[in-house]
Design a protein around this motif. Sequence first.
Motif, PDB file in Angstrom:
ATOM      1  N   ASN A  51      21.121  -8.883 -50.561  1.00  0.00           N
ATOM      2  CA  ASN A  51      20.434  -7.617 -50.810  1.00  0.00           C
ATOM      3  C   ASN A  51      19.161  -7.477 -49.979  1.00  0.00           C
ATOM      4  N   VAL A  52      18.527  -8.596 -49.665  1.00  0.00           N
ATOM      5  CA  VAL A  52      17.348  -8.553 -48.805  1.00  0.00           C
ATOM      6  C   VAL A  52      17.760  -8.133 -47.394  1.00  0.00           C
ATOM      7  N   ILE A  53      18.864  -8.664 -46.927  1.00  0.00           N
ATOM      8  CA  ILE A  53      19.353  -8.282 -45.592  1.00  0.00           C
ATOM      9  C   ILE A  53      19.768  -6.816 -45.581  1.00  0.00           C
ATOM     10  N   PHE A  54      20.456  -6.392 -46.635  1.00  0.00           N
ATOM     11  CA  PHE A  54      20.876  -4.998 -46.726  1.00  0.00           C
ATOM     12  C   PHE A  54      19.662  -4.065 -46.796  1.00  0.00           C
ATOM     13  N   ALA A  55      18.647  -4.457 -47.558  1.00  0.00           N
ATOM     14  CA  ALA A  55      17.431  -3.649 -47.652  1.00  0.00           C
ATOM     15  C   ALA A  55      16.708  -3.571 -46.313  1.00  0.00           C
ATOM     16  N   THR A  56      16.681  -4.688 -45.590  1.00  0.00           N
ATOM     17  CA  THR A  56      16.057  -4.676 -44.269  1.00  0.00           C
ATOM     18  C   THR A  56      16.790  -3.727 -43.333  1.00  0.00           C
ATOM     19  N   ASN A  57      18.111  -3.731 -43.417  1.00  0.00           N
ATOM     20  CA  ASN A  57      18.886  -2.804 -42.595  1.00  0.00           C
ATOM     21  C   ASN A  57      18.612  -1.354 -42.964  1.00  0.00           C
ATOM     22  N   ILE A  58      18.543  -1.061 -44.253  1.00  0.00           N
ATOM     23  CA  ILE A  58      18.250   0.314 -44.685  1.00  0.00           C
ATOM     24  C   ILE A  58      16.867   0.733 -44.212  1.00  0.00           C
ATOM     25  N   ILE A  59      15.888  -0.136 -44.442  1.00  0.00           N
ATOM     26  CA  ILE A  59      14.504   0.191 -44.093  1.00  0.00           C
ATOM     27  C   ILE A  59      14.322   0.308 -42.587  1.00  0.00           C
ATOM     28  N   LEU A  60      15.056  -0.481 -41.824  1.00  0.00           N
ATOM     29  CA  LEU A  60      14.911  -0.458 -40.377  1.00  0.00           C
ATOM     30  C   LEU A  60      15.693   0.682 -39.734  1.00  0.00           C
ATOM     31  N   PHE A  61      16.952   0.815 -40.085  1.00  0.00           N
ATOM     32  CA  PHE A  61      17.822   1.714 -39.332  1.00  0.00           C
ATOM     33  C   PHE A  61      17.878   3.149 -39.849  1.00  0.00           C
ATOM     34  N   LEU A  62      17.700   3.377 -41.133  1.00  0.00           N
ATOM     35  CA  LEU A  62      17.781   4.748 -41.643  1.00  0.00           C
ATOM     36  C   LEU A  62      16.702   5.658 -41.056  1.00  0.00           C
ATOM     37  N   PRO A  63      15.423   5.252 -41.033  1.00  0.00           N
ATOM     38  CA  PRO A  63      14.429   6.105 -40.371  1.00  0.00           C
ATOM     39  C   PRO A  63      14.650   6.249 -38.863  1.00  0.00           C
ATOM     40  N   THR A  64      15.151   5.183 -38.236  1.00  0.00           N
ATOM     41  CA  THR A  64      15.435   5.264 -36.809  1.00  0.00           C
ATOM     42  C   THR A  64      16.548   6.269 -36.533  1.00  0.00           C
ATOM     43  N   LEU A  65      17.604   6.207 -37.330  1.00  0.00           N
ATOM     44  CA  LEU A  65      18.685   7.180 -37.182  1.00  0.00           C
ATOM     45  C   LEU A  65      18.219   8.592 -37.503  1.00  0.00           C
ATOM     46  N   TYR A  66      17.340   8.724 -38.494  1.00  0.00           N
ATOM     47  CA  TYR A  66      16.797  10.037 -38.824  1.00  0.00           C
ATOM     48  C   TYR A  66      16.024  10.617 -37.641  1.00  0.00           C
ATOM     49  N   CYS A  67      15.212   9.790 -37.018  1.00  0.00           N
ATOM     50  CA  CYS A  67      14.433  10.275 -35.866  1.00  0.00           C
ATOM     51  C   CYS A  67      15.330  10.642 -34.691  1.00  0.00           C
ATOM     52  N   GLN A  68      16.376   9.879 -34.481  1.00  0.00           N
ATOM     53  CA  GLN A  68      17.230  10.143 -33.327  1.00  0.00           C
ATOM     54  C   GLN A  68      18.222  11.267 -33.575  1.00  0.00           C
ATOM     55  N   LEU A  69      18.839  11.302 -34.765  1.00  0.00           N
ATOM     56  CA  LEU A  69      19.895  12.275 -35.009  1.00  0.00           C
ATOM     57  C   LEU A  69      19.394  13.593 -35.599  1.00  0.00           C
ATOM     58  N   ILE A  70      18.486  13.543 -36.531  1.00  0.00           N
ATOM     59  CA  ILE A  70      18.006  14.763 -37.196  1.00  0.00           C
ATOM     60  C   ILE A  70      16.872  15.406 -36.404  1.00  0.00           C
ATOM     61  N   LEU A  71      15.871  14.595 -36.064  1.00  0.00           N
ATOM     62  CA  LEU A  71      14.726  15.147 -35.327  1.00  0.00           C
ATOM     63  C   LEU A  71      14.978  15.245 -33.830  1.00  0.00           C
ATOM     64  N   ALA A  72      15.870  14.444 -33.311  1.00  0.00           N
ATOM     65  CA  ALA A  72      16.116  14.345 -31.866  1.00  0.00           C
ATOM     66  C   ALA A  72      14.822  13.992 -31.131  1.00  0.00           C
ATOM     67  N   ALA A  73      14.110  13.014 -31.690  1.00  0.00           N
ATOM     68  CA  ALA A  73      12.815  12.621 -31.139  1.00  0.00           C
ATOM     69  C   ALA A  73      12.993  11.813 -29.861  1.00  0.00           C
ATOM     70  N   ASP A  74      12.011  11.922 -29.002  1.00  0.00           N
ATOM     71  CA  ASP A  74      11.965  11.112 -27.792  1.00  0.00           C
ATOM     72  C   ASP A  74      11.320   9.778 -28.177  1.00  0.00           C
ATOM     73  N   THR A  75      12.142   8.834 -28.637  1.00  0.00           N
ATOM     74  CA  THR A  75      11.610   7.571 -29.147  1.00  0.00           C
ATOM     75  C   THR A  75      11.018   6.699 -28.051  1.00  0.00           C
ATOM     76  N   ASP A  76      11.370   6.964 -26.812  1.00  0.00           N
ATOM     77  CA  ASP A  76      10.796   6.185 -25.711  1.00  0.00           C
ATOM     78  C   ASP A  76       9.330   6.538 -25.467  1.00  0.00           C
ATOM     79  N   SER A  77       8.899   7.709 -25.892  1.00  0.00           N
ATOM     80  CA  SER A  77       7.508   8.094 -25.670  1.00  0.00           C
ATOM     81  C   SER A  77       6.562   7.445 -26.683  1.00  0.00           C
ATOM     82  N   TYR A  78       7.122   6.881 -27.764  1.00  0.00           N
ATOM     83  CA  TYR A  78       6.304   6.184 -28.766  1.00  0.00           C
ATOM     84  C   TYR A  78       6.362   4.691 -28.473  1.00  0.00           C
TER      85      TYR A  78
END
Length: 163
Positions: A51-78
């Motif tokens: 569950n710790v590994i699963f939580a780390t994946n949720i915490i790490l990848f869900l916001p990243t996917l949100y920024c890339q897919l929903i916001l279409a943010a330029d993540t390279d500029s940050y």
Amino acid sequence: MTTLKKFFSYNSKPTAETFPELPDAVVWFRFVLAILYGSYLGLAQVRGGTNVIFATNIILFLPTLYCQLILAADTDSYPSLNFVGVVHAVALMLLIWIYFYSMSFADEEAKLAAAASTIMAMAGGTGGDGVVGEAGNVDVMASDATAESVPVEPTLPVEETEF
């Protein structure tokens, strides 16, 4: 309010120049995920290291996917958008998980505190002031407890060795 509006705008394509608060918003998003998932794990009395590994994946990848897919943010500029706040959010999730999990076992915690108080009283330590009653229960609120008031079981003699 404008930060939240920018963070929840679909396909807004933010960059470091147009939305410099995005890393802070991602950190708070990770904290919200950590609070929700940690509360779920603790209240459901879930155990296990996966569950710790699963939580780390949720915490790490869900916001990243949100920024890339929903916001279409330029993540390279940050400079560090992908990993900002991950360690703190995982620690927060663990803290909340342990808190709610421990709260569901209040009786066992009270028994452990009573046993520790008895051991400290038997050892003559300053950490506990409990007295063992007639039925073997510990009265933690007793203020007249001393090491002499607690019955001590006899110990076996220890052989002296050269070590």
